[in-house]
Design a protein around this motif. Structure first.
Motif, PDB file in Angstrom:
ATOM      1  N   GLN A 141       0.867  -1.174   0.000  1.00  8.87           N
ATOM      2  CA  GLN A 141       0.000   0.000   0.000  1.00  8.87           C
ATOM      3  C   GLN A 141       0.903   1.223   0.000  1.00  8.87           C
ATOM      4  O   GLN A 141       1.738   1.388   0.899  1.00  8.87           O
ATOM      5  N   LEU A 142       0.787   2.051  -1.035  1.00  9.46           N
ATOM      6  CA  LEU A 142       1.633   3.228  -1.147  1.00  9.46           C
ATOM      7  C   LEU A 142       1.147   4.340  -0.231  1.00  9.46           C
ATOM      8  O   LEU A 142      -0.044   4.421   0.089  1.00  9.46           O
ATOM      9  N   GLY A 143       2.072   5.192   0.168  1.00  7.81           N
ATOM     10  CA  GLY A 143       1.728   6.311   1.026  1.00  7.81           C
ATOM     11  C   GLY A 143       1.411   7.558   0.226  1.00  7.81           C
ATOM     12  O   GLY A 143       1.713   7.661  -0.962  1.00  7.81           O
ATOM     13  N   VAL A 144       0.817   8.513   0.878  1.00  2.89           N
ATOM     14  CA  VAL A 144       0.526   9.824   0.302  1.00  2.89           C
ATOM     15  C   VAL A 144       1.290  10.863   1.107  1.00  2.89           C
ATOM     16  O   VAL A 144       1.273  10.831   2.338  1.00  2.89           O
ATOM     17  N   GLY A 145       1.946  11.789   0.427  1.00  6.30           N
ATOM     18  CA  GLY A 145       2.717  12.806   1.135  1.00  6.30           C
ATOM     19  C   GLY A 145       3.889  12.188   1.869  1.00  6.30           C
ATOM     20  O   GLY A 145       4.741  11.523   1.274  1.00  6.30           O
ATOM     21  N   GLN A 146       3.939  12.351   3.174  1.00 11.09           N
ATOM     22  CA  GLN A 146       5.037  11.852   3.992  1.00 11.09           C
ATOM     23  C   GLN A 146       4.818  10.428   4.493  1.00 11.09           C
ATOM     24  O   GLN A 146       5.653   9.887   5.210  1.00 11.09           O
ATOM     25  N   GLU A 147       3.702   9.816   4.123  1.00 12.12           N
ATOM     26  CA  GLU A 147       3.434   8.446   4.571  1.00 12.12           C
ATOM     27  C   GLU A 147       4.400   7.466   3.918  1.00 12.12           C
ATOM     28  O   GLU A 147       4.660   7.538   2.719  1.00 12.12           O
TER      29      GLU A 147
END
Length: 275
Positions: A141-147
Motif C-alpha cells: 500500500q503506497l503512502g501519500v505525502g510523507q506516509e
C-alpha cells in the motif's frame, strides 16, 4: 475461547492483506498508508523494515524482534535481482523469489556462515530461515505525502509481517548508478570547505580493476569534499570501497554534481603504529 475476528471484506477480496480490523487476540494493527496499491516493481524500489508481526491467531507477535534496548535494528528486506536479502541478523540471508499476481514464492534461504555470540539473534536468524520458504501472499500500500509505503507479507501458517519502506538510492536519485572504487586513506586531512570552518576531508584515490579482478589503475591522492552515504570512517583504518555514484540534477554551482553511496567495503587495513 477462540479469538473473534472482525474483518474488512472488500480489503480481503482485493488481497491487499492490510489490516483494517482488530482481534481479541491482542494485536492492534497500526493505521496503514492511504495511497493506492503498489505493483511488483514497488518491492525493488524500497528497503522494507519490519514494524509489526502477528501470530496465526491474529495477536501481535514480538518474537520477531530483539529485546528492547538491545541496540539491534529490526529485520530489513531488500528485493534485488529476483532475490530477497534479509539484513540485521547475525548473517546476511537471501532467498530467490518469484511473483505471480499477489502470490509470492520464496526458495530455501542461504546465508553467510558467521558465528554469533548473541544467542537471541541466532535464534531469530534460524526462525527467519524456516519461515521464508512459507511466504504465500504479498501486498504493498503506497503512502501519500510523507506516509511510508507498507508491505504486508502473509505466510502459509497464517503469520503476518508488516514492513514500512524507505526509498532505495536508485529510487531516491531517480537513476541507475555508476560503479566506482575509492581507496580511503586512514586519516582525514584539513581542507578548505567554504562555509564549514575547520573541515576535515577524507583523502581518496580511485582504483580500477579488470574483469579478472586484477588492479589495473591507481589514481592520485586527493581531498574528497563530499561524504559517502552509509560509510563511517574510523581514524587509523584505510579502506577500499565499492561505491555507487549517482549523477545529480540542478545542483548549486558550489555543490558536488554526484551523490556517493557505499555498496561494500572491499578491503581494510590498519595504519602502521595504530591499534
Amino acid at each position: 475461547m477462540k479469538p473473534r475476528w472482525t474483518w474488512c471484506l472488500p480489503l480481503i477480496a482485493s488481497l491487499t492483506l492490510a489490516a483494517c480490523g482488530t482481534t481479541e487476540g491482542g494485536g492492534t494493527r497500526k493505521a496503514g498508508p492511504s495511497g493506492p496499491a503498489g505493483d511488483a516493481k514497488t518491492l525493488t524500489a524500497y528497503h522494507w523494515k519490519l514494524q509489526q508481526a502477528f501470530t496465526p491467531a491474529g495477536g501481535e507477535d514480538q518474537t520477531w524482534f530483539l529485546t528492547p534496548g538491545s541496540g539491534k535494528a529490526p529485520l530489513e528486506l531488500d528485493f534485488v535481482e529476483q532475490r530477497v536479502v534479509v539484513k540485521n541478523l547475525c548473517n546476511v540471508m537471501s532467498s530467490g523469489y518469484s511473483i505471480e499476481g499477489q502470490r509470492i514464492n520464496m526458495q530455501r534461504a542461504m546465508s553467510t556462515l558467521r558465528a554469533c555470540n548473541d544467542n537471541q539473534l541466532m535464534q531469530l536468524e534460524q526462525k527467519v530461515s524456516r519461515i521464508l520458504p512459507q511466504a504465500k501472499q504479498w501486498a504493498v500500500q503506497l503512502g501519500v505525502g510523507q506516509e511510508a509505503p507498507r508491505l504486508t507479507l502473509q505466510f502459509i501458517d497464517g503469520t503476518k509481517w508488516q514492513l514500512d519502506g524507505t526509498p532505495t538510492s536508485d529510487t531516491k536519485y531517480g537513476s541507475a548508478p555508476e560503479r566506482i572504487f575509492l581507496e580511503v586513506a586512514p586519516q582525514r586531512v584539513a581542507c578548505s570547505h567554504g562555509v564549514i570552518k575547520d573541515y576535515q576531508c577524507l583523502k581518496v584515490r580511485e582504483i580500477r580493476y579488470g574483469d579478472n579482478g586484477v588492479k589495473t589503475f591507481t589514481g592520485q591522492w586527493e581531498n574528497f569534499y563530499s561524504e559517502i552515504e552509509g560509510y563511517k570512517h574510523e581514524p587509523g583504518v584505510g579502506n577500499v570501497l565499492r561505491i555507487n555514484r549517482y549523477k545529480l540534477q540542478n545542483v548549486p554551482a558550489d555543490a558536488s554534481s554526484y551523490a556517493y553511496v557505499l555498496d561494500m567495503v572491499v578491503e581494510s587495513a590498519i595504519e602502521k603504529g595504530k591499534k
